[in-house]
Design a protein around this motif. Structure first.
Motif, PDB file in Angstrom:
ATOM      1  N   GLU A  47     -29.312 -24.808  30.184  1.00  0.00           N
ATOM      2  CA  GLU A  47     -28.928 -23.828  31.028  1.00  0.00           C
ATOM      3  C   GLU A  47     -28.258 -24.036  32.412  1.00  0.00           C
ATOM      4  N   VAL A  48     -27.448 -22.856  33.070  1.00  0.00           N
ATOM      5  CA  VAL A  48     -27.269 -23.374  34.393  1.00  0.00           C
ATOM      6  C   VAL A  48     -28.659 -22.228  35.169  1.00  0.00           C
ATOM      7  N   VAL A  49     -28.914 -22.481  35.724  1.00  0.00           N
ATOM      8  CA  VAL A  49     -29.890 -21.444  36.512  1.00  0.00           C
ATOM      9  C   VAL A  49     -29.008 -20.815  37.780  1.00  0.00           C
ATOM     10  N   VAL A  56     -29.016 -25.190  42.530  1.00  0.00           N
ATOM     11  CA  VAL A  56     -28.505 -24.188  41.520  1.00  0.00           C
ATOM     12  C   VAL A  56     -29.110 -25.357  40.621  1.00  0.00           C
ATOM     13  N   ILE A  57     -29.678 -25.462  39.305  1.00  0.00           N
ATOM     14  CA  ILE A  57     -31.232 -25.658  38.304  1.00  0.00           C
ATOM     15  C   ILE A  57     -30.117 -26.231  37.407  1.00  0.00           C
ATOM     16  N   LEU A  58     -30.077 -27.434  36.929  1.00  0.00           N
ATOM     17  CA  LEU A  58     -30.298 -27.675  35.395  1.00  0.00           C
ATOM     18  C   LEU A  58     -31.042 -27.782  34.472  1.00  0.00           C
ATOM     19  N   GLU A  83     -18.715 -27.319  38.563  1.00  0.00           N
ATOM     20  CA  GLU A  83     -19.064 -26.752  37.634  1.00  0.00           C
ATOM     21  C   GLU A  83     -20.032 -27.172  36.590  1.00  0.00           C
ATOM     22  N   PHE A  84     -20.557 -26.817  36.236  1.00  0.00           N
ATOM     23  CA  PHE A  84     -22.388 -27.059  35.055  1.00  0.00           C
ATOM     24  C   PHE A  84     -22.094 -25.958  33.948  1.00  0.00           C
TER      25      PHE A  84
END
Length: 135
Positions: A47-49, A56-58, A83-84
């Protein structure tokens, strides 16, 4: 005697007022990244938060547990076309720590996408964030 005390307190207050922000900024540049706790992990991005403020939190699946990886501010990632995507296999070099919420976190210094060997450097050789001073 009273005047000297008042002048001394005023002088010390002014010194603290002007120098504490300078010291705090220096600490902030390194805060959250400790080379002594650096590890390298491999996992899959679940998930990418995207937060309103902050990094930005992965959420990375690491040893069958979710690991929260702090990357960079959203504006920095957009400006650098980073971009993740969920499902991406990654190798992350970062500094580990436990948050106040009791969760295990990793502050990313470098992220390597295993599919195409693309590497994203988020901190310089002194472990300072690449986005500091960029606005």
């Amino acid at each position: 005697m009273k005047k000297t005390l008042i002048y001394s307190i005023t002088f010390i207050s002014l010194l603290l007022f002007f120098f504490i922000p300078v010291i705090a900024k220096a600490v902030d540049d390194f805060e959250g990244y400790d080379e002594n706790t650096e590890i390298i992990i491999k996992g899959s991005v679940n998930e990418v938060v995207l937060t309103r403020r902050g990094p930005v939190i992965l959420i990375v699946d690491y040893k069958n547990k979710p690991l929260r990886v702090l990357t960079a501010p959203r504006w920095y990632l957009i400006r650098n076309n980073i971009e993740f995507q969920g499902g991406a296999e990654v190798e992350i070099t970062g500094s580990k720590f436990y948050g106040k919420d009791g969760n295990f976190y990793l502050v990313a210094r470098k992220i390597k996408f295993l599919k195409d060997n693309r590497v994203i450097e988020l901190r310089d050789t002194f472990c300072r964030p690449m986005w500091k001073g960029m606005r």
